[in-house]
Motif scaffolding. Structure first.
Motif, short mmCIF file in Angstrom:
data_model
loop_
_atom_site.label_atom_id
_atom_site.label_comp_id
_atom_site.label_asym_id
_atom_site.label_seq_id
_atom_site.Cartn_x
_atom_site.Cartn_y
_atom_site.Cartn_z
N ASN A 141 -0.14 -4.02 2.73
CA ASN A 141 -1.33 -3.19 2.58
C ASN A 141 -2.14 -3.73 1.41
O ASN A 141 -1.74 -4.73 0.79
N VAL A 142 -3.22 -3.07 1.05
CA VAL A 142 -4.16 -3.66 0.09
C VAL A 142 -3.60 -3.89 -1.31
O VAL A 142 -4.12 -4.73 -2.03
N ARG A 163 5.42 -3.68 6.54
CA ARG A 163 3.95 -3.76 6.60
C ARG A 163 3.37 -4.02 5.22
O ARG A 163 3.76 -3.41 4.24
C1 LIG Z 1 -2.74 1.52 2.61
O1 LIG Z 1 -3.43 1.64 1.39
C2 LIG Z 1 -4.48 2.59 1.40
C3 LIG Z 1 -5.22 2.45 0.08
O2 LIG Z 1 -4.35 2.60 -1.01
C4 LIG Z 1 -3.89 3.97 1.62
O3 LIG Z 1 -4.93 4.95 1.66
C5 LIG Z 1 -3.12 3.99 2.93
O4 LIG Z 1 -2.45 5.22 3.09
C6 LIG Z 1 -2.11 2.85 2.95
N1 LIG Z 1 -1.51 2.76 4.27
C7 LIG Z 1 -0.20 2.89 4.48
C8 LIG Z 1 0.24 2.75 5.90
O5 LIG Z 1 0.58 3.08 3.58
#
Ligand SMILES: *[C@@H]1O[C@H](CO)[C@@H](O)[C@H](O)[C@H]1NC(C)=O
Ligand SMILES: NC(=O)c1ccc[n+]([C@@H]2O[C@H](COP(=O)([O-])OP(=O)(O)OC[C@H]3O[C@@H](n4cnc5c(N)ncnc54)[C@H](OP(=O)(O)O)[C@@H]3O)[C@@H](O)[C@H]2O)c1
Ligand SMILES: *[C@@H]1O[C@H](CO)[C@@H](O)[C@H](O)[C@H]1NC(C)=O
Length: 252
Positions: A158-159, A156
């Motif tokens: 993510n940002v 996956r």
């Molecule tokens: C994705 O990134 C956000 C911001 O950093 C974080 O809060 C979140 O836990 C992350 N999601 C996963 C699935 O790691």
């Protein structure tokens, strides 16, 4: 005395993470250990001494960087150190991680991610498979096992993962392709998704005392290493391509 089977691990970090824990667990289990680590660090030599002094047989093989050529060359050094070694188990453990917004990702980040997470993995896999395909079947009905350490980013994005999730996911699909191609030769290829934070010295420093003392929130390197030994000990009638590991209280 017949010689011990060889375990090769690439990527040792500072000696407190998954690669080093795997070296200790496999040494205890009776393997000879080849430690491949980037040079300029004494981690590998210190760990080799530690394993040697606790009944094991280990040697350090420093490289200047992880890329196709350095990884190819270091296997020549291992062959010269232990001619005729039976390379029964190998772990590709290096990972290049950068956490940044996409617009901050530089060409250097991309090159490093591709070199470490992809190109070095191709070279490592090639050297391991070339050696394992020549081995006789062992008592598990296999010639050898090739393991990869993955991460949440293998599955996956993510940002802040655009700089390395493409490399980690490429590593995962490379391992699946190898598993399908080489299972016919009784070579076992397995990938592990490490879906949480590992209790390395670096992570403990980063997160502080409260995080570090909580037994529910992180993976212990020794416990990951025990799962790797379990994969290697599986026989060919029921073996795993992909394992996912996470701590009890991980959100996923
Ligand atoms: C994705 O990134 C956000 C911001 O950093 C974080 O809060 C979140 O836990 C992350 N999601 C996963 C699935 O790691
Ligand atoms: N730490 C975590 O929380 C976490 C979580 C999920 C998955 N993982 C994965 O687990 C594996 C082991 O990580 P770890 O935390 O136990 O050890 P680590 O200290 O995070 O280091 C990862 C390995 O990759 C190599 N490496 C790190 N940065 C690099 C860079 N910029 N360029 C080239 N090589 C680099 C290091 O090898 P050398 O020191 O020998 O050069 C090290 O062994 C990695 O594949 C990582 O992606 C880690
Ligand atoms: C480990 O011990 C063996 C002999 O017991 C020796 O030949 C080898 O050089 C030692 N290796 C290290 C890294 O100390």
């Amino acid at each position: 005395m017949s010689s011990r089977p060889l375990f090769v691990v690439l990527g040792l970090g500072d000696g407190s993470g998954t690669g080093s824990a795997a070296a200790r667990v496999f040494s205890q289990a009776g393997y000879r250990i080849a430690l491949i680590a980037r040079s300029g660090r004494d981690t590998a030599q210190k760990l080799a001494d530690e394993l040697n002094n606790t009944g094991g047989e280990a040697a350090a093989f420093p490289v200047s960087a992880y890329n196709y050529a350095t990884v190819h060359d270091v296997f020549g050094n291992i062959d010269r150190h232990w001619p005729n070694a039976q390379l029964r188990a190998a772990l590709f453990n290096a990972g290049h991680g950068v956490w940044k917004g996409f617009l901050d990702v530089t060409e250097e980040d991309i090159d490093a991610g591709v070199d470490v997470n992809i190109r070095a993995a191709y070279s490592f896999s090639r050297e391991v498979i070339l050696r394992q395909k020549e081995l006789p079947l062992n008592d598990k009905g296999k010639r050898g096992t090739l393991l990869f350490t993955g991460a949440t980013a293998s599955l996956r994005g993510n940002v802040t993962t655009s700089g390395f999730a493409p490399g980690k996911s490429a590593l995962r699909i490379l391992s699946q392709s190898l598993a399908k191609e080489f299972d016919k030769q009784n070579i076992h290829v397995a990938h592990s998704i490490i879906d949480g934070q590992i209790s390395t010295a670096r992570q403990r420093n980063l997160h502080g005392e409260e995080w570090s003392s909580n037994p529910d929130n992180k993976l212990l390197p020794e416990s990951i290493a025990q799962s790797y030994l379990y994969l290697v000990d599986q026989d060919r009638s029921a073996w795993t391509w992909e394992l996912d590991l996470r701590p009890a209280h991980e959100k996923w």
